[in-house]
Design an enzyme around this catalytic site. Structure first.
Site, PDB file in Angstrom:
ATOM      1  N   ASN A   9       0.863  -1.186   0.000  1.00 18.09           N
ATOM      2  CA  ASN A   9       0.000   0.000   0.000  1.00 18.09           C
ATOM      3  C   ASN A   9       0.898   1.234   0.000  1.00 18.09           C
ATOM      4  O   ASN A   9       1.480   1.583   1.027  1.00 18.09           O
ATOM      5  CB  ASN A   9      -0.911  -0.023   1.234  1.00 18.09           C
ATOM      6  CG  ASN A   9      -1.769   1.221   1.336  1.00 18.09           C
ATOM      7  OD1 ASN A   9      -1.938   1.977   0.367  1.00 18.09           O
ATOM      8  ND2 ASN A   9      -2.344   1.459   2.499  1.00 18.09           N
ATOM      9  N   LYS A  11       0.096   4.323  -0.321  1.00 21.16           N
ATOM     10  CA  LYS A  11      -0.523   5.490   0.315  1.00 21.16           C
ATOM     11  C   LYS A  11      -0.297   6.746  -0.542  1.00 21.16           C
ATOM     12  O   LYS A  11      -0.264   6.646  -1.769  1.00 21.16           O
ATOM     13  CB  LYS A  11      -0.018   5.641   1.752  1.00 21.16           C
ATOM     14  CG  LYS A  11      -0.222   4.365   2.580  1.00 21.16           C
ATOM     15  CD  LYS A  11       0.097   4.540   4.041  1.00 21.16           C
ATOM     16  CE  LYS A  11      -0.111   3.219   4.767  1.00 21.16           C
ATOM     17  NZ  LYS A  11       0.096   3.339   6.226  1.00 21.16           N
ATOM     18  N   HIS A  96      -9.421   1.175   5.611  1.00 22.75           N
ATOM     19  CA  HIS A  96      -8.113   1.367   6.245  1.00 22.75           C
ATOM     20  C   HIS A  96      -8.253   2.333   7.413  1.00 22.75           C
ATOM     21  O   HIS A  96      -9.053   3.268   7.370  1.00 22.75           O
ATOM     22  CB  HIS A  96      -7.112   1.910   5.228  1.00 22.75           C
ATOM     23  CG  HIS A  96      -5.697   1.848   5.686  1.00 22.75           C
ATOM     24  ND1 HIS A  96      -5.167   2.773   6.565  1.00 22.75           N
ATOM     25  CD2 HIS A  96      -4.688   0.973   5.398  1.00 22.75           C
ATOM     26  CE1 HIS A  96      -3.895   2.464   6.789  1.00 22.75           C
ATOM     27  NE2 HIS A  96      -3.578   1.382   6.105  1.00 22.75           N
ATOM     28  N   GLU A  98      -6.582   4.737   8.379  1.00 18.42           N
ATOM     29  CA  GLU A  98      -6.375   6.145   8.042  1.00 18.42           C
ATOM     30  C   GLU A  98      -7.631   6.746   7.423  1.00 18.42           C
ATOM     31  O   GLU A  98      -7.921   7.939   7.615  1.00 18.42           O
ATOM     32  CB  GLU A  98      -5.170   6.281   7.114  1.00 18.42           C
ATOM     33  CG  GLU A  98      -3.865   5.976   7.839  1.00 18.42           C
ATOM     34  CD  GLU A  98      -2.720   5.541   6.943  1.00 18.42           C
ATOM     35  OE1 GLU A  98      -1.658   5.216   7.489  1.00 18.42           O
ATOM     36  OE2 GLU A  98      -2.911   5.525   5.707  1.00 18.42           O
ATOM     37  N   GLU A 166      -4.973  -4.676  10.982  1.00 19.89           N
ATOM     38  CA  GLU A 166      -3.957  -3.652  11.164  1.00 19.89           C
ATOM     39  C   GLU A 166      -4.200  -2.911  12.473  1.00 19.89           C
ATOM     40  O   GLU A 166      -5.035  -2.001  12.523  1.00 19.89           O
ATOM     41  CB  GLU A 166      -3.999  -2.653  10.009  1.00 19.89           C
ATOM     42  CG  GLU A 166      -3.660  -3.247   8.649  1.00 19.89           C
ATOM     43  CD  GLU A 166      -3.340  -2.154   7.651  1.00 19.89           C
ATOM     44  OE1 GLU A 166      -2.277  -2.230   7.035  1.00 19.89           O
ATOM     45  OE2 GLU A 166      -4.139  -1.218   7.511  1.00 19.89           O
ATOM     46  N   GLY A 172       2.804   2.631  10.947  1.00 19.43           N
ATOM     47  CA  GLY A 172       3.711   3.750  10.754  1.00 19.43           C
ATOM     48  C   GLY A 172       4.399   4.225  12.022  1.00 19.43           C
ATOM     49  O   GLY A 172       5.043   5.276  12.030  1.00 19.43           O
ATOM     50  N   SER A 212       3.656  -1.989  10.473  1.00 18.28           N
ATOM     51  CA  SER A 212       5.120  -1.960  10.596  1.00 18.28           C
ATOM     52  C   SER A 212       5.748  -3.328  10.342  1.00 18.28           C
ATOM     53  O   SER A 212       6.660  -3.752  11.054  1.00 18.28           O
ATOM     54  CB  SER A 212       5.538  -1.421  11.973  1.00 18.28           C
ATOM     55  OG  SER A 212       5.106  -0.080  12.140  1.00 18.28           O
TER      56      SER A 212
END
Length: 250
Positions: A9, A11, A96, A98, A166, A172, A212
């Protein structure tokens, strides 16, 4: 036996030119397939067409990072599942963390997207995960279960579905769930799916881990019985790191 799946991904990273360069490097290494593992990459919308042309001779799935739940209309700045299908995408990443955190996407919104993408004949990577506060409060399982159940409301066939676990606190941040922590949640997700769709469907469902993932921890994570590959963020922007993770899935 479930075939592992590793998806990068990207992003909001890489210009079109940079995306072509990275996709070319990955395609040269994957070639006509690493047969023990399915590989996909998810560039930005702007780069989908050009990246699709690069990877079409290889054995890599073109993935989109998101889409709208309507097929057309006055939704400025949005992209529909039908457009992604026409662009040659095989998968769409939905829900996701985010998107949930920064754009207010609820389980109900994610569910509408899931149904639309499946309707268009595309495959879905449905992301679920808890925040650090939710984990510390001991409600990880209930949060994940709600995301799965509500995200799949009204979906009768999950043969075109992948779920990506996730943990938000590990995306991240450099922090990674231990293999035991990740396996525990993956097993819980599979049990939830078995309750909804039966043991056979759950046994065939692929569940990725994301958060990560690095070359140094990928093999240990992927060795867990319920972890079927990874949804890779930062490490997917480096061809050597990404390919090391892909090879760890074999």
């Amino acid at each position: 036996m479930r075939t592992k799946i590793v998806v990068g991904n990207w992003k909001m990273n890489n210009t079109v030119a940079e995306s072509i360069e990275l996709a070319t490097a990955i395609t040269e290494k994957v070639g006509k397939g690493i047969h023990c593992c399915e590989v996909g990459i998810a560039p930005t919308f702007l780069a989908l067409h050009e990246v699709g042309k690069v990877i079409e001779w290889g054995d890599i799935a073109l993935c989109a990072q998101n889409c709208h739940y309507e097929n057309d209309g006055a939704f400025t700045g949005e992209v529909s599942a039908s457009m992604l299908a026409a662009a040659g995408c095989g998968y769409v990443i939905l829900g996701h963390s985010e998107r949930r955190q920064y754009f207010g996407e609820t389980n109900a919104v994610v569910n509408r997207k899931v149904k639309r993408v499946l309707e268009q004949g595309l495959r879905v990577i449905l992301c679920v995960g808890e925040t650090l506060q939710e984990r510390e409060a001991g409600i990880t399982e209930s949060v994940i279960t709600s995301q799965v159940v509500e995200g799949l409301e009204g979906v009768s066939d999950i043969s075109s579905l992948v779920i990506a676990y996730e943990p938000v606190w590990a995306i991240g941040t450099g922090k990674t769930a231990t293999s035991a922590q990740a396996e525990e949640v993956h097993a819980s997700i599979r049990a939830t799916v078995a309750g909804l769709y039966g043991q056979q469907a759950a046994a065939h469902l692929r569940i990725q881990y994301g958060g990560s993932v690095k070359p140094s921890n990928a093999a240990e994570l992927f060795a867990m019985p319920n972890i079927d590959g990874g949804l890779i963020g930062g490490a997917s922007l480096n061809v050597d790191d990404f390919m090391a993770i892909v090879k760890a899935a074999c």
